[in-house]
Design an enzyme around this catalytic site. Structure first.
Site, PDB file in Angstrom:
ATOM      1  N   GLU A   1      32.040 -19.268  17.534  1.00  0.00           N
ATOM      2  CA  GLU A   1      32.170 -19.303  18.994  1.00  0.00           C
ATOM      3  C   GLU A   1      31.504 -20.515  19.656  1.00  0.00           C
ATOM      4  O   GLU A   1      30.481 -20.379  20.354  1.00  0.00           O
ATOM      5  CB  GLU A   1      31.633 -17.995  19.593  1.00  0.00           C
ATOM      6  CG  GLU A   1      32.353 -16.772  19.059  1.00  0.00           C
ATOM      7  CD  GLU A   1      32.060 -15.501  19.841  1.00  0.00           C
ATOM      8  OE1 GLU A   1      31.105 -15.481  20.632  1.00  0.00           O
ATOM      9  OE2 GLU A   1      32.825 -14.528  19.677  1.00  0.00           O
TER      10      GLU A   1
ATOM     11  N   GLU B   1      37.266 -11.416  15.532  1.00  0.00           N
ATOM     12  CA  GLU B   1      36.459 -10.391  16.213  1.00  0.00           C
ATOM     13  C   GLU B   1      37.290  -9.746  17.313  1.00  0.00           C
ATOM     14  O   GLU B   1      37.962 -10.443  18.081  1.00  0.00           O
ATOM     15  CB  GLU B   1      35.203 -10.973  16.895  1.00  0.00           C
ATOM     16  CG  GLU B   1      34.065 -11.252  15.983  1.00  0.00           C
ATOM     17  CD  GLU B   1      32.835 -11.798  16.709  1.00  0.00           C
ATOM     18  OE1 GLU B   1      32.594 -11.429  17.877  1.00  0.00           O
ATOM     19  OE2 GLU B   1      32.132 -12.604  16.085  1.00  0.00           O
TER      20      GLU B   1
HETATM   21  C1  FCB Z   1      30.760 -12.169  20.313  1.00  0.00           C
HETATM   22  C2  FCB Z   1      29.726 -12.521  19.267  1.00  0.00           C
HETATM   23  C3  FCB Z   1      29.166 -11.338  18.544  1.00  0.00           C
HETATM   24  C4  FCB Z   1      29.005 -10.138  19.440  1.00  0.00           C
HETATM   25  C5  FCB Z   1      30.272  -9.880  20.203  1.00  0.00           C
HETATM   26  C6  FCB Z   1      30.224  -8.665  21.078  1.00  0.00           C
HETATM   27  O1  FCB Z   1      30.760 -13.138  21.312  1.00  0.00           O
HETATM   28  O2  FCB Z   1      30.257 -13.388  18.306  1.00  0.00           O
HETATM   29  O3  FCB Z   1      27.971 -11.738  17.939  1.00  0.00           O
HETATM   30  O4  FCB Z   1      27.927 -10.338  20.265  1.00  0.00           O
HETATM   31  O5  FCB Z   1      30.578 -10.978  20.993  1.00  0.00           O
END
Ligand code: FCB
Length: 441
Positions: free
Chosen positions: A167, A351
């Site tokens: 990220e 994610e």
């Molecule tokens: C993302 C992160 C992860 C977690 C999620 C909810 O931005 O990569 O570590 O905090 O959000």
């Protein structure tokens, strides 16, 4: 959850994700201090000033956690190595105990038939490197790439995939402009430098890993759908600026060798000298691209200096952090990423998940029906994108466990497995059981 594994193309991978600082317990095993420890120790930054010293104590309970993963019937585990655990000072002396831990972890995954998907940086910058400018210092490209080589030299022969920096938007913008994550700066010049150096570090590490014979190397970006709050041209412009900063800077750098004009308007005067000549490194080819997706934002114009936008609360259902649920955005991003940036490159949803106020019920269960609906809706969005020909090859749930949710401390729960942070007892939630059943079908 009604879906079955067979609803997805053959070979589509399901996984769960975590990160080192959020679960391991950084007080153990000789790990060095990180800028998150410093940030959390500064009043007002983190709920109850909590840090990752104990977290889920995964450092000691990793075998139980890998058993939980196996019981969930996933194929892949996305985890990260901690820079400060491997190199407590960021450079120089290696903490052998740290590398041994990741070595055991990888073998433990393989023994359970799980593919190890490594992320090299999920935010635990060693404090000693923060002292000398952290991501603002151009030298970080070499510090990071040296660290990557050390990790890959030890476990690169057994992992399935490797990603560089989790990220970039959070590491750059959220941490140096918004100030909501470590190091908590609010400084446009620091932001411009950090954002550029993140990409330079990414490209330098990709080149070095490739030169050392490693493959299946990827980049992971978090994207947030940006929509204007109304039809006013000023709102549309605000949404476009937000989109450029959040969703187009890093993709543009890596896949087009250029930054969007809408960003250069604000950041160009602050970029390091000679930034244009770094694109040769930044565009080092990767083998796949990961997208982390959670929500959307509505934007309106704001007074004041660039970027002159403000986020406006929207009408959709929200998770316990307040993020709107908007699965359409995931579909649209997958389509757009292929069309505009990655062409035939495999895409992964690295994610996706939701925070909920999950309570352990007297009968020992956790009823998280809302999370099950959230996952199902987002998997539908993935399937729609696949039906349009987008090469999406896998989906990772954030997260295996409730864990340290950064500035929210231990208050926000994203896990398929509930963690009692007093006793550290793990309890699979109903979503865990539903996913396990779906992945058996
Ligand atoms: C993302 C992160 C992860 C977690 C999620 C909810 O931005 O990569 O570590 O905090 O959000």
């Amino acid at each position: 959850m009604k879906f079955a594994r067979t609803d997805f193309p053959e070979g589509f991978l399901f996984g769960a994700a975590t990160s080192s600082y959020q679960i391991e317990g950084h007080a153990h095993g000789g790990a060095g201090r990180t800028h998150w420890d410093d940030f959390a120790a500064t009043p007002g930054n983190v709920v109850r000033a909590e840090d990752g010293a104990m977290a889920c104590d995964h450092y000691h309970r990793w075998e139980e956690d890998l058993d939980l993963l196996q019981g969930m019937n996933v194929d892949v585990y996305r985890f990260s190595t901690s820079w400060a655990r491997v190199l407590p000072e960021g450079r120089g002396t290696v903490n052998a105990e740290g590398l041994d831990f990741y070595d055991r972890l990888v073998d433990g995954l393989l023994a359970r038939g799980l593919k190890p998907a490594l992320t090299l940086y999920h935010w635990e910058l060693p404090s000693t490197l923060a002292d000398i400018g952290g991501w603002r210092n151009r030298e970080i490209a070499h510090w990071f790439s040296d660290y990557a080589d050390i990790v890959m030299d030890r476990i690169g022969d057994r992992i399935w995939s490797v990603a560089t920096i989790n990220e970039p938007w959070c590491v750059g913008w959220l941490s140096h402009f918004v100030g909501a994550h470590a190091p908590g700066l609010r400084d446009i010049r620091a932001t411009a430098r950090a954002m550029h150096h993140i990409l330079l570090a990414h490209g330098t590490a990709v080149q070095s890993m490739r030169a050392h014979g490693h493959g299946n190397i990827g980049a992971v970006c978090n994207l947030e759908w940006a929509a204007p709050v109304d039809d006013a041209p000023a709102s549309k412009n605000a949404a476009e600026r937000y989109d450029a900063i959040y969703n187009r800077f890093f993709m543009g750098g890596m896949f087009k060798g250029a930054y969007p004009d809408l960003i250069l308007e604000g950041l160009e005067p602050h970029l390091p000298e000679g930034w244009q000549s770094d694109f040769e490194t930044i565009t080092a080819p990767v083998d796949w691209c990961g997208i982390n997706y959670y929500t959307r934002s509505l934007l309106a114009a704001a007074d004041g200096p660039w970027p002159a936008y403000r986020q406006v609360p929207g009408p959709l259902p929200r998770n316990s952090i307040g993020w709107e649920t908007y699965p359409q955005g995931l579909h649209d991003f997958l389509v757009r990423t292929q069309d505009e940036y990655t062409c035939d490159l495999p895409l992964y949803v690295t994610e996706n998940g939701m925070a909920a106020n999950d309570a352990l019920l007297p009968d020992g269960t956790v009823d998280d029906a809302d999370r099950q609906a959230f996952i199902a809706e987002h998997l539908d969005a993935v399937r729609d994108a696949i039906a349009k020909g987008v090469p999406v090859k896998g989906f990772f749930l954030w997260s295996l466990l409730d864990n340290y949710e950064w500035a929210y401390g231990y208050e926000k729960r994203f896990g398929a497995v509930h963690v009692d942070f007093e006793t550290l007892k793990r309890t699979p939630k109903n979503s865990y059981h539903a996913l396990a059943a779906a992945l058996r079908r």
